[in-house]
Design a protein around this motif. Structure first.
Motif, PDB file in Angstrom:
ATOM      1  N   GLN A 310       3.447  -2.294  -1.121  1.00 50.91           N
ATOM      2  CA  GLN A 310       2.419  -1.256  -1.358  1.00 50.91           C
ATOM      3  C   GLN A 310       1.883  -1.352  -2.796  1.00 50.91           C
ATOM      4  OE1 GLN A 310       4.454   2.390  -0.199  1.00 50.91           O
ATOM      5  NE2 GLN A 310       3.505   2.389   1.790  1.00 50.91           N
ATOM      6  N   ALA A 314      -1.951  -2.486  -4.272  1.00 49.12           N
ATOM      7  CA  ALA A 314      -2.707  -1.652  -5.215  1.00 49.12           C
ATOM      8  C   ALA A 314      -2.861  -2.346  -6.576  1.00 49.12           C
ATOM      9  CB  ALA A 314      -2.010  -0.314  -5.383  1.00 49.12           C
ATOM     10  N   ILE A 356       0.899   6.236  -8.589  1.00 48.97           N
ATOM     11  CA  ILE A 356      -0.385   5.543  -8.770  1.00 48.97           C
ATOM     12  C   ILE A 356      -1.500   6.508  -9.196  1.00 48.97           C
ATOM     13  CG2 ILE A 356      -2.246   4.371  -7.491  1.00 48.97           C
ATOM     14  CD1 ILE A 356      -0.171   2.709  -6.105  1.00 48.97           C
TER      15      ILE A 356
END
Length: 465
Positions: A310, A314, A356
């Motif tokens: 993940q 990103a 994030i």
């Protein structure tokens, strides 16, 4: 104290853990008669992710696989893993679907059903457990093992007692992340043996490197059965190996009585297959090592690799440490769920988003919302009001058993898939994985056309295989 029995996981959890459940039925059938001679407590061969993988990746009918295994295993009980009200999927199914699924699993050859719920909410085990007993199966209630301020011995003993009162024929300590340390294992098994009068089975993974030691201490405390995998398919994210444990217990009061030379023949069969899987990249050498970080972060191996991918997507891999530190905080906010499918994915994704975006719960996926709302059941610890307010923004929570809100679904599924049905069980494959099953049914029809000479003209309409 007495002979210890072993459940062999090579036909299900071992290949699920090491090669993403890709072992085919033709790899299994030649060795089943030998596995059947060992004297195992059971062969775990179905359920978990096998059902999904058969349909999605292997173009195999999972029901047909079960019947073929049953046909070759004349003496040994067959066992499956069932996610309670989730069956083999990732959401709750209506009671009529759960009852029919259990009925058909037993009719096709399953003897023992290990039933668990990701939150240890035993209301989610009730329907499957009753159905299993009604069909004459052995209902094993599983307690998902995890570590948190609320998960102490009393907590686990209470769940086990409730499961036995509900009709469980045996109890399994299901340590999906390999967190069970040897002395904790001893204390837990001892506490369960003192409080419930049914057999106790221990299931662990070798991820953190302690599982064989945890088994030995569990056996000393009175565990009746442990889950192992034949050595070529053991260790790493799989189970502890069968043969070393059999050798360790030989000549002691716990002696399994299994024949080491027969186990060696079975290992010899799987060794070349293992080489094949390693060479093709299906088995990754990384999953074979020991990762003690599992104990530090209490995060199962599969969840760690998920977090990494993940962050890669990103372009934020430098935030890995921060995400690892955020996981326990999210888990606490969400009421300390055990980290197993689907709660591990939910907690992990939320931790990634919190880090994030730079703001906690700025972005909240539907699954996080559903967990906090009570759609998966009751969390082990209550969720703080401020988290509820932040995530649900005034929406009402569910306090009943989630499946109580579902209408019967079986008849609708039958109607939706009527044109494809070739056996009663097809409706259950479709209910579990609608798109995947439909694709498989189309493939199955195409294969039929190909071998039926009268249908040759239909060739061009056949789906590409």
């Amino acid at each position: 104290m007495g002979k210890v029995k072993i459940t062999e996981t090579v036909l299900r959890d071992a290949h699920q853990s090491l090669i993403a459940t890709r072992m085919r039925i033709e790899n299994m059938l030649p060795i089943i008669e030998k596995l059947d001679k060992v004297g195992y407590q059971s062969l775990e061969c179905w359920g978990g992710a096998t059902f999904d993988a058969c349909l999605r990746f292997l173009n195999e009918d999972p029901w047909d696989r079960l019947r073929k295994i049953r046909d070759k295993a004349k003496n040994t009980k067959l066992q499956m893993l069932l996610r309670g009200q989730n069956l083999l999927g990732y959401k709750h199914y209506p009671d009529d679907v759960v009852e029919y699924f259990v009925q058909k699993a037993i009719a096709n050859g399953i003897d023992i059903i290990r039933i668990f719920d990701a939150l240890n909410d035993i209301r989610n085990l009730e329907t499957a457990m009753k159905a299993c007993k009604k069909e004459g199966g052995h209902a094993q209630g599983a307690v998902c093992y995890t570590i948190s301020p609320v998960h102490d011995l009393d907590h686990f003993v209470k769940i086990a007692k409730d499961l036995v009162n509900m009709g469980a024929d045996s109890i399994c300590i299901k340590d999906m992340a390999g967190l069970l340390l040897p002395y904790e294992s001893y204390n837990l098994v001892k506490a369960l043996k003192e409080n419930v009068k049914v057999p106790i089975q221990v299931h662990s993974h070798y991820t953190s490197g302690v599982a064989s030691m945890a088994y030995l201490k569990a056996i000393e405390a009175g565990a009746d059965v442990v889950d192992c995998a034949i050595s070529p398919m053991a260790l790493g994210t799989s189970q502890p190996p069968t043969e070393p444990l059999v050798a360790t217990l030989k000549g002691t009061p716990y002696d399994t009585g299994y024949d080491i030379s027969l186990l060696t023949e079975i290992a010899d069969y799987f060794r070349p297959l293992r080489e094949e899987w390693l060479n093709s990249g299906l088995m990754d050498a990384k999953v074979m090592g020991v990762d003690v970080n599992t104990l530090v972060y209490q995060v199962p191996g599969g969840m760690l690799s998920n977090l990494v991918s993940q962050l890669k997507q990103a372009g934020k891999t430098e935030l890995y440490e921060e995400v690892l530190n955020e996981v326990p905080r999210v888990r606490e906010d969400f009421g300390f769920p055990p980290l197993v499918t689907p709660s591990s994915q939910i907690v992990g994704t939320q931790a990634v988003l919190n880090v994030i975006t730079g703001e906690r719960y700025k972005m909240v996926p539907n699954e996080s919302k559903a967990l906090v709302k009570g759609e998966y059941g009751k969390t082990p610890a209550p969720i703080k009001q401020e988290i509820i307010d932040k995530i649900l923004k005034g929406e009402e929570r569910i306090t009943v058993r989630p499946a109580d809100l579902l209408k019967p679904g079986l008849e609708n599924f039958k109607k939706e898939i009527a044109e494809y049905i070739e056996q009663d069980e097809d409706v259950l494959s479709y209910a579990s994985f609608p798109q995947v099953a439909k694709k498989y049914f189309e493939y199955r029809q195409a294969m039929k056309y190909k071998i039926d000479p009268d249908m040759v003209n239909k060739e061009e309409k056949v789906h590409p295989i």
